[in-house]
Design a protein around this motif. Structure first.
Motif, short mmCIF file in Angstrom:
data_model
loop_
_atom_site.label_atom_id
_atom_site.label_comp_id
_atom_site.label_asym_id
_atom_site.label_seq_id
_atom_site.Cartn_x
_atom_site.Cartn_y
_atom_site.Cartn_z
N VAL A 240 0.84 -1.20 0.00
CA VAL A 240 0.00 0.00 0.00
C VAL A 240 0.88 1.25 0.00
CG1 VAL A 240 -1.60 1.36 1.40
CG2 VAL A 240 -1.99 -1.09 1.08
N ILE A 241 1.91 1.24 0.83
CA ILE A 241 2.82 2.39 0.87
C ILE A 241 3.52 2.56 -0.47
CG2 ILE A 241 4.93 3.29 1.95
CD1 ILE A 241 4.01 2.00 4.56
N GLY A 242 4.03 1.45 -1.00
CA GLY A 242 4.72 1.52 -2.29
C GLY A 242 3.79 1.98 -3.41
N GLY A 243 2.52 1.57 -3.37
CA GLY A 243 1.58 1.92 -4.43
C GLY A 243 1.12 3.36 -4.39
N THR A 244 1.32 4.04 -3.25
CA THR A 244 0.89 5.43 -3.14
C THR A 244 2.06 6.40 -3.08
OG1 THR A 244 0.79 5.19 -0.72
CG2 THR A 244 -1.25 4.81 -1.95
N GLN A 245 3.24 5.90 -3.43
CA GLN A 245 4.44 6.75 -3.31
C GLN A 245 4.34 7.96 -4.23
OE1 GLN A 245 8.04 5.14 -5.80
NE2 GLN A 245 7.08 3.39 -4.77
N PRO A 246 4.84 9.11 -3.77
CA PRO A 246 4.78 10.32 -4.57
C PRO A 246 5.77 10.27 -5.73
CG PRO A 246 6.00 10.73 -2.56
CD PRO A 246 5.47 9.34 -2.44
N ARG A 247 5.47 10.98 -6.79
CA ARG A 247 6.38 11.11 -7.93
C ARG A 247 7.01 12.51 -7.88
NH1 ARG A 247 5.39 6.37 -7.76
NH2 ARG A 247 4.35 5.11 -9.35
N LEU A 248 8.22 12.58 -7.37
CA LEU A 248 8.90 13.86 -7.19
C LEU A 248 10.25 13.84 -7.91
CD1 LEU A 248 8.17 14.22 -3.36
CD2 LEU A 248 7.01 15.41 -5.22
N ASP A 249 10.60 14.97 -8.52
CA ASP A 249 11.83 15.04 -9.31
C ASP A 249 13.08 14.87 -8.47
OD1 ASP A 249 10.33 15.44 -11.56
OD2 ASP A 249 10.50 17.63 -11.52
N ASP A 250 13.06 15.35 -7.21
CA ASP A 250 14.28 15.34 -6.40
C ASP A 250 14.32 14.21 -5.39
OD1 ASP A 250 12.23 16.32 -4.91
OD2 ASP A 250 13.23 18.17 -4.28
N ILE A 251 13.39 13.25 -5.51
CA ILE A 251 13.35 12.13 -4.56
C ILE A 251 13.15 10.82 -5.34
CG2 ILE A 251 12.07 11.04 -2.68
CD1 ILE A 251 11.40 13.78 -1.62
N MET A 252 14.03 9.84 -5.04
CA MET A 252 13.90 8.50 -5.63
C MET A 252 13.56 7.52 -4.53
SD MET A 252 16.67 6.28 -7.85
CE MET A 252 17.89 6.27 -6.53
N ILE A 253 12.54 6.66 -4.80
CA ILE A 253 12.08 5.71 -3.80
C ILE A 253 12.30 4.29 -4.31
CG2 ILE A 253 10.09 4.92 -2.46
CD1 ILE A 253 8.96 7.81 -2.86
N LEU A 254 12.99 3.48 -3.51
CA LEU A 254 13.29 2.10 -3.87
C LEU A 254 12.51 1.16 -2.95
CD1 LEU A 254 17.17 2.51 -4.10
CD2 LEU A 254 15.53 2.61 -5.98
N GLY A 255 11.89 0.14 -3.53
CA GLY A 255 11.12 -0.81 -2.74
C GLY A 255 9.63 -0.58 -2.91
N PRO A 256 8.84 -1.30 -2.12
CA PRO A 256 9.23 -2.08 -0.94
C PRO A 256 9.85 -3.43 -1.29
CG PRO A 256 6.88 -2.27 -1.28
CD PRO A 256 7.37 -1.29 -2.32
N ALA A 257 10.67 -3.92 -0.36
CA ALA A 257 11.28 -5.23 -0.48
C ALA A 257 11.48 -5.79 0.92
CB ALA A 257 12.62 -5.13 -1.21
N PRO A 258 11.56 -7.11 1.07
CA PRO A 258 11.87 -7.66 2.39
C PRO A 258 13.18 -7.08 2.91
CG PRO A 258 11.18 -9.39 0.89
CD PRO A 258 11.36 -8.16 0.05
N ALA A 259 13.20 -6.70 4.17
CA ALA A 259 14.43 -6.17 4.76
C ALA A 259 15.48 -7.28 4.79
CB ALA A 259 14.15 -5.68 6.18
N PRO A 260 16.78 -6.91 4.73
CA PRO A 260 17.83 -7.94 4.87
C PRO A 260 17.63 -8.79 6.12
CG PRO A 260 18.80 -5.86 4.16
CD PRO A 260 17.36 -5.58 4.45
N MET A 261 17.24 -8.15 7.23
CA MET A 261 16.82 -8.90 8.42
C MET A 261 15.30 -8.96 8.36
SD MET A 261 18.00 -10.46 11.13
CE MET A 261 19.64 -9.78 11.31
N ALA A 262 14.79 -9.94 7.60
CA ALA A 262 13.37 -9.97 7.28
C ALA A 262 12.50 -10.33 8.48
CB ALA A 262 13.12 -10.97 6.15
N LEU A 263 13.07 -10.99 9.47
CA LEU A 263 12.35 -11.32 10.70
C LEU A 263 13.21 -10.85 11.86
CD1 LEU A 263 9.95 -12.79 12.12
CD2 LEU A 263 11.38 -14.86 12.10
N LEU A 264 12.68 -9.97 12.67
CA LEU A 264 13.44 -9.42 13.80
C LEU A 264 12.52 -9.34 15.02
CD1 LEU A 264 16.08 -8.11 14.82
CD2 LEU A 264 15.14 -5.89 14.11
N ARG A 265 12.94 -10.01 16.09
CA ARG A 265 12.17 -10.03 17.34
C ARG A 265 10.72 -10.44 17.10
NH1 ARG A 265 14.86 -4.93 17.59
NH2 ARG A 265 16.80 -5.12 18.76
N GLY A 266 10.53 -11.43 16.23
CA GLY A 266 9.22 -11.97 15.98
C GLY A 266 8.35 -11.15 15.06
N ARG A 267 8.92 -10.13 14.41
CA ARG A 267 8.15 -9.28 13.51
C ARG A 267 8.73 -9.37 12.10
NH1 ARG A 267 4.62 -6.09 16.18
NH2 ARG A 267 4.31 -4.78 14.34
#
Length: 721
Positions: free
Chosen positions: A650-677
């Protein structure tokens, strides 16, 4: 005032209006108790024009209960709270909560009852009682705090109180601290230190904002140099804050401070007892506290009359908080100096690239200490190419480094081996089926710790005993440790040098100031021959007899995709190299590497810091990375993997399109599971001029997520796991 706007500590209701009770004197910054439904909550009175207006008419307002007997928070501190919340996209009440970090301090002067061993023995000795008595020798604290120290229940200790084994002691919590004296033991500064110290003293006397980068090689005497502006602040009855990156460095610093000023400073860190925390907080807020030495949280204390901030080892990653309010204490310290109109000294032998760039652009003043104190020479550096000189089978130290350890032992000199990996082995597997032991709460391998006989996760703290058989195939006696940790290196040293006295120095073994002080005393008394340690030993320690440093795996920090990997590796290795040859005897540093041609390794070997920083600066400029661009991260987490994934989409699908900002992802974090989350990340790369925080707020504020989803925003991230 008959109406007060109050910043509460309820995240759902950050700002509420209350009626001021008749006859009550209240000003912005006052700390009050207010009703919220059936409960009572703490809050801070704020200027009405700086917080959102309320639509509740005066007649419907409830009165707050009382104004607490502590000094109102000064305007400078309130502006810092606002700036920190705005810059780091954090709730204001979460920032303000760090200011009021001692609940007990909010009430007036009082006494408390603590307990200590009386010297007597119980009528009936049990194993728990025996363990408690042994653990509490020389300790005095409340029952709850003593129970935590001894690892027993409150009931065990109350039984010892009833039998007279523990005796009560009434303590005045707010008793005054010993006074430090600026002229107690004035040092003799070198020709290099004197002009730098004079400039720092002038900055304190000017009482103006002045960010200063104190850039001095290891062993140049930076501490003694910045003690002079501390003395200048004391002469003007101004308070001083010194931030240290590690609690283990505190005891060594306290001793040096007391030698110079005749009394210890006030200490602030997470290991303080509640009574110590209360006493320190109240002394700081009234102005009685002269000098405070602390971890990053000390930055938000309510100083009454701050005159100087020093951030020692200012490049350290540990100044960046990675949960809660994700702030960088180095940068917030500069902003507090700006609001307070005082100098801020950032001291380091390996400054952060961002700090050097600020000095290059003229925003920071840069002062240099290019030579070691007392004529000591910087150590010579040698590379050991592990592709050519391979360690013996089952070992991790190259033969030439092992020989140097033997030579130093024969001479009665000390050596230090550095490997930034705690425990015995970073991975344990079954030699029969290949099963790898992984944390149940994190996507991380369990690290074997032989000292504690545990398999431990270094991310969430989960521990379990090594099983007698493989849980996958049932094979007995089949577990194999893979790779080295400091405990394994210490075992290897014991095999190479059977008579050597070896100390393992990590956050596991030096987990309190007292243990750190004991280690320093043993090293200075030459009761230790070889120190094996993690990044904890790279800074702050001065051992004149230490003449050899061995870096076991210089390439370790270059792995894992850390965007600051080269800079961090350079800083760690250069800092640990600086432990060698700090006295009259020359030092040597042997760096084991499989990539001798890597730019960072070549720069370390050549001792050419400027060349490394120039190359790294150009690489950052080309990539639009800090300090030439901006980074931010959005971390989405939930205990339900599908819920986290959907929220991230949802966050990735609503990301703004701005000339001075580049957005990468979403993707699983390198530590995809941390403290049960389960965790997903979006990484933002923006031009320096971009208003990243505004863009993130406008992007995320309209979105709604399930209650189990957490959205964390990390501005200027240092961790990318």
């Amino acid at each position: 005032m008959n109406r007060a706007r109050i910043l509460t500590f309820n995240a759902a209701l950050p700002v509420l209006d209350y009626r001021v009770p008749e006859g009550t004197n209240v000003v912005p910054g006052s700390v009050v108790v207010a009703p919220l439904g059936p409960r009572e909550i703490l809050g801070i009175v704020w200027e009405e024009d700086r917080l959102p207006a309320q639509s509740v008419p005066d007649a419907k307002l409830r009165p707050f209960r009382e104004v607490l007997p502590v000094p109102p928070l000064r305007p400078e501190l309130r502006r810092l709270i606002e700036w920190t919340a705005d810059y780091y996209c954090a709730p204001m009440n979460s920032v303000a909560r760090m200011v009021l970090s001692s609940g007990g301090a909010m009430r007036g002067p009082s006494t408390t009852t603590e307990y200590r061993l009386s010297g007597g023995m119980p009528e009936r000795m049990t194993p728990k009682r025996e363990a408690a008595i042994a653990a509490l020798e020389g300790e005095q604290a409340t029952i709850r705090e003593l129970a935590e120290l001894a690892g027993v229940s409150d009931g065990v200790l109350r039984g010892l109180v009833n039998q007279g084994v523990l005796e009560p002691v009434v303590v005045d919590i707010d008793r005054p601290y010993p006074r430090a004296h600026a002229d107690h033991a004035e040092p003799i500064l070198s020709a290099g230190q004197k002009p730098v110290a004079d400039e720092l003293v002038t900055a304190v006397e000017a009482e103006e904002f002045a960010p200063i980068l104190l850039d001095g090689v290891t062993g140049s005497g930076k501490t003694e140099t910045y003690f002079e502006p501390v003395a200048a602040a004391l002469r003007k009855d101004r308070q001083v804050l010194v931030l240290l990156p590690e609690i283990a460095l505190t005891e060594n610093f306290l001793r040096r401070f007391e030698d110079r000023f005749g009394a210890a400073p006030i200490v602030w860190h997470s290991s303080l007892k509640s009574t110590e925390r209360r006493r320190a907080w109240r002394a700081i807020s009234t102005g009685e506290a002269q000098v405070v030495v602390g971890a990053r949280s000390a930055l938000f204390l309510p100083y009454a009359n701050l005159g100087l901030i020093v951030v020692d080892e200012a490049h350290e990653v540990s100044f960046k908080q990675d949960d809660g309010v994700r702030y960088n204490a180095r940068d917030v310290a500069v902003m507090r100096g700006r609001f307070e109109k005082i100098p801020v000294v950032l001291a380091s032998a390996t400054p952060a690239l961002e700090s050097l760039q600020m000095a290059e652009s003229g925003i920071y003043r840069k002062l240099d200490l290019p030579s070691r104190y007392g004529g000591a020479e910087l150590p010579t550096i040698k590379l050991i190419n592990l592709t050519e000189e391979k360690p013996d089978r089952g070992r991790w130290l190259a033969p030439s480094l092992a020989r140097e350890l033997f030579v130093r032992l024969e001479k009665g000199e000390q050596s230090l081996l550095f490997l930034n990996r705690r425990g015995y082995a970073p991975l344990t597997l079954c030699r029969n089926c290949g099963h790898r032991f992984q944390c149940a709460n994190c996507s991380a391998w369990l690290v074997e710790h032989r000292f504690s006989r545990k398999l431990a996760c270094h991310h969430c703290g989960h521990e379990e005993p090594p099983p007698p058989a493989c849980p996958e195939c049932g094979e007995v006696d089949c577990l194999v440790p893979c790779g080295p940790g400091v405990e394994r290196i210490a075992d290897e040293v014991a095999e190479i040098l059977p008579g050597a006295r070896v100390a393992v120095v990590t956050s596991d073994t030096l987990n309190s100031p007292e243990k750190a002080a004991e280690f320093v005393a043993q090293a200075e008394a030459k009761a230790i021959d070889v120190i094996v340690g993690t990044q904890l030993v790279t800074k702050g320690f001065h051992f004149p007899e230490l003449t050899l440093v061995g870096v076991v795996d210089a390439d370790l920090g270059l792995e894992g995709g850390d965007l600051r990997a080269a800079e961090r590796t350079y800083q760690q290795v250069a800092q640990v190299a600086g432990r060698a040859g700090r006295g009259a005897k020359p030092g040597e540093v042997h760096i084991q590497t499989r990539h001798p041609d890597a730019p960072v390794i070549e720069a370390l070997a050549a001792g050419d810091r400027d060349a490394f920083y120039e190359a790294e600066t150009e690489a950052r400029r080309h990539a639009g990375a800090p300090p030439f661009g901006r980074w931010a991260a959005i971390i989405v987490s939930s205990e339900d993997e599908a819920e986290a994934r959907d929220a991230a989409r949802v966050i990735g699908g609503t990301q703004p399109r701005l000339d001075d900002i580049m957005i990468l992802g979403p993707a699983p974090a390198p530590m995809a599971l941390l403290r049960g989350r389960f965790r997903y990340r979006l990484l933002i790369n923006a031009r320096r001029s971009a208003r990243v925080q505004d863009a993130i707020r406008q992007w995320l504020d309209p979105l709604d997520f399930p209650r189990g989803v957490r959205i964390a925003i990390d501005i200027d991230p240092y961790s990318f796991v």
